[in-house]
Design a protein around this motif. Sequence first.
Motif, PDB file in Angstrom:
ATOM      1  N   ARG A   8       0.572  -0.402  -0.138  1.00  0.00           N
ATOM      2  CA  ARG A   8       0.109   0.305  -0.097  1.00  0.00           C
ATOM      3  C   ARG A   8       0.726   1.338  -0.125  1.00  0.00           C
ATOM      4  N   CYS A   9       0.610   2.068  -0.573  1.00  0.00           N
ATOM      5  CA  CYS A   9       1.053   3.752  -0.704  1.00  0.00           C
ATOM      6  C   CYS A   9       0.043   4.703   0.046  1.00  0.00           C
ATOM      7  N   PRO A  10       1.218   4.266   1.488  1.00  0.00           N
ATOM      8  CA  PRO A  10       0.058   5.870   2.059  1.00  0.00           C
ATOM      9  C   PRO A  10      -0.517   7.123   1.946  1.00  0.00           C
ATOM     10  N   GLU A  11       0.455   6.819   0.284  1.00  0.00           N
ATOM     11  CA  GLU A  11       0.521   8.709   0.808  1.00  0.00           C
ATOM     12  C   GLU A  11      -0.381   8.632  -0.497  1.00  0.00           C
ATOM     13  N   THR A  12      -0.915   7.451  -1.593  1.00  0.00           N
ATOM     14  CA  THR A  12      -1.972   7.902  -2.454  1.00  0.00           C
ATOM     15  C   THR A  12      -3.088   6.365  -2.180  1.00  0.00           C
ATOM     16  N   GLY A  13      -2.957   5.819  -1.183  1.00  0.00           N
ATOM     17  CA  GLY A  13      -3.695   5.092  -1.346  1.00  0.00           C
ATOM     18  C   GLY A  13      -3.847   4.211  -1.964  1.00  0.00           C
ATOM     19  N   MET A  14      -2.903   4.031  -3.237  1.00  0.00           N
ATOM     20  CA  MET A  14      -2.726   2.755  -4.117  1.00  0.00           C
ATOM     21  C   MET A  14      -2.879   1.462  -3.590  1.00  0.00           C
ATOM     22  N   PHE A  15      -2.938   0.557  -4.265  1.00  0.00           N
ATOM     23  CA  PHE A  15      -2.542  -0.736  -3.540  1.00  0.00           C
ATOM     24  C   PHE A  15      -1.353  -1.410  -4.797  1.00  0.00           C
ATOM     25  N   GLY A  16      -0.785  -1.882  -4.689  1.00  0.00           N
ATOM     26  CA  GLY A  16      -0.106  -2.852  -5.541  1.00  0.00           C
ATOM     27  C   GLY A  16       0.505  -4.311  -5.481  1.00  0.00           C
ATOM     28  N   THR A  17       0.651  -4.871  -6.291  1.00  0.00           N
ATOM     29  CA  THR A  17       2.037  -6.178  -6.033  1.00  0.00           C
ATOM     30  C   THR A  17       2.126  -6.626  -7.120  1.00  0.00           C
ATOM     31  N   ALA A  18       3.808  -7.621  -6.709  1.00  0.00           N
ATOM     32  CA  ALA A  18       4.296  -8.029  -8.027  1.00  0.00           C
ATOM     33  C   ALA A  18       4.560  -9.141  -7.130  1.00  0.00           C
ATOM     34  N   ILE A  19       4.845  -9.749  -8.412  1.00  0.00           N
ATOM     35  CA  ILE A  19       5.155 -11.386  -8.611  1.00  0.00           C
ATOM     36  C   ILE A  19       5.842 -11.708  -9.611  1.00  0.00           C
ATOM     37  N   SER A  20       7.472 -12.444  -9.038  1.00  0.00           N
ATOM     38  CA  SER A  20       7.676 -13.351 -10.144  1.00  0.00           C
ATOM     39  C   SER A  20       7.953 -14.774  -9.444  1.00  0.00           C
ATOM     40  N   SER A  21       8.179 -15.883 -10.556  1.00  0.00           N
ATOM     41  CA  SER A  21       8.355 -17.269 -10.371  1.00  0.00           C
ATOM     42  C   SER A  21       8.623 -17.759 -11.672  1.00  0.00           C
ATOM     43  N   VAL A 160      14.179 -17.722 -12.857  1.00  0.00           N
ATOM     44  CA  VAL A 160      12.262 -17.645 -12.983  1.00  0.00           C
ATOM     45  C   VAL A 160      11.937 -16.683 -14.693  1.00  0.00           C
ATOM     46  N   HIS A 161      10.322 -17.744 -14.613  1.00  0.00           N
ATOM     47  CA  HIS A 161      10.163 -17.107 -16.885  1.00  0.00           C
ATOM     48  C   HIS A 161       9.501 -16.132 -16.527  1.00  0.00           C
ATOM     49  N   SER A 162       8.687 -15.984 -15.636  1.00  0.00           N
ATOM     50  CA  SER A 162       7.219 -15.233 -15.738  1.00  0.00           C
ATOM     51  C   SER A 162       7.218 -13.796 -14.585  1.00  0.00           C
ATOM     52  N   ALA A 163       6.959 -13.152 -14.382  1.00  0.00           N
ATOM     53  CA  ALA A 163       5.968 -11.725 -13.968  1.00  0.00           C
ATOM     54  C   ALA A 163       5.102 -10.654 -13.634  1.00  0.00           C
ATOM     55  N   GLY A 164       4.629 -10.151 -12.687  1.00  0.00           N
ATOM     56  CA  GLY A 164       3.729  -9.386 -13.423  1.00  0.00           C
ATOM     57  C   GLY A 164       3.822  -8.466 -12.483  1.00  0.00           C
ATOM     58  N   ILE A 165       3.127  -6.927 -12.332  1.00  0.00           N
ATOM     59  CA  ILE A 165       2.565  -5.954 -11.129  1.00  0.00           C
ATOM     60  C   ILE A 165       1.271  -5.639 -11.654  1.00  0.00           C
ATOM     61  N   LEU A 166       0.602  -5.662 -10.769  1.00  0.00           N
ATOM     62  CA  LEU A 166      -0.882  -5.180 -10.646  1.00  0.00           C
ATOM     63  C   LEU A 166      -1.166  -3.901 -10.202  1.00  0.00           C
TER      64      LEU A 166
END
Length: 224
Positions: A8-21, A160-166
């Motif tokens: 979570r970004c406390p300044e903007t309220g945005m949420f995110g995930t980041a992952i790799s596998s 690792v072969h895949s990744a993403g951010i949301l």
Amino acid sequence: MTFSLVARCPETGMFGTAISSSSPAVAARCSYARAGVGAVASQNVTDPRLGPLTLDLMAQGLSAPEAMARGVAREEFLDHRQVLAVDAQGRTAIHSGPKALGTWAEAQAEDVAAGGNLLAHADVPQAIVAAYRAARGHIGDRLIAALRAGLAAGGEAGPVHSAGILIVDRVAWPVADLRCDWTEDDPIEAVATAWEVYKPQLEAYVQRALDPREAPSYGVPGDE
């Protein structure tokens, strides 16, 4: 087979995930976020139902720890699952079942939680959390920095072969959902490159949805 973070970004309220596998298309199965509610990663012999379930419980007013406790209690194969969550107040929770694959570990701080399985060593999640907290700028920049730090700290035991951010913000859809579903090269850098292209246009894509009359042109052929 995975390392990830929810934030979570406390300044903007945005949420995110980041992952790799090492698995293909990991972000398509494991990353969940909802504006104003929180973010969840459900991984390790994944049950994709746990992501929406945990978000639903947080939307009802439960904290991340409360939602985690109630949500995973419904899971039949709890010992096999690894789930991470952050809520709208920056509270975090992680469940790592004892049958998570290989070396598994987790780390938490305010506004960020990280976890992984089949890791090169148990210090990887702490490196991810430290990098996220040290990074500055847009939450997307911080997510990329954290993924890079996880890989630099050892990442998975194998490649690792895949990744993403949301990323979610004030609207009902993700404002960024960038993935590399398979590569023999570095999927994190592939996502980082996509983010550098997408970041300057993110607000314009939201504006095009809300009121296209005010949306800027990006000079593509036929767009005047």
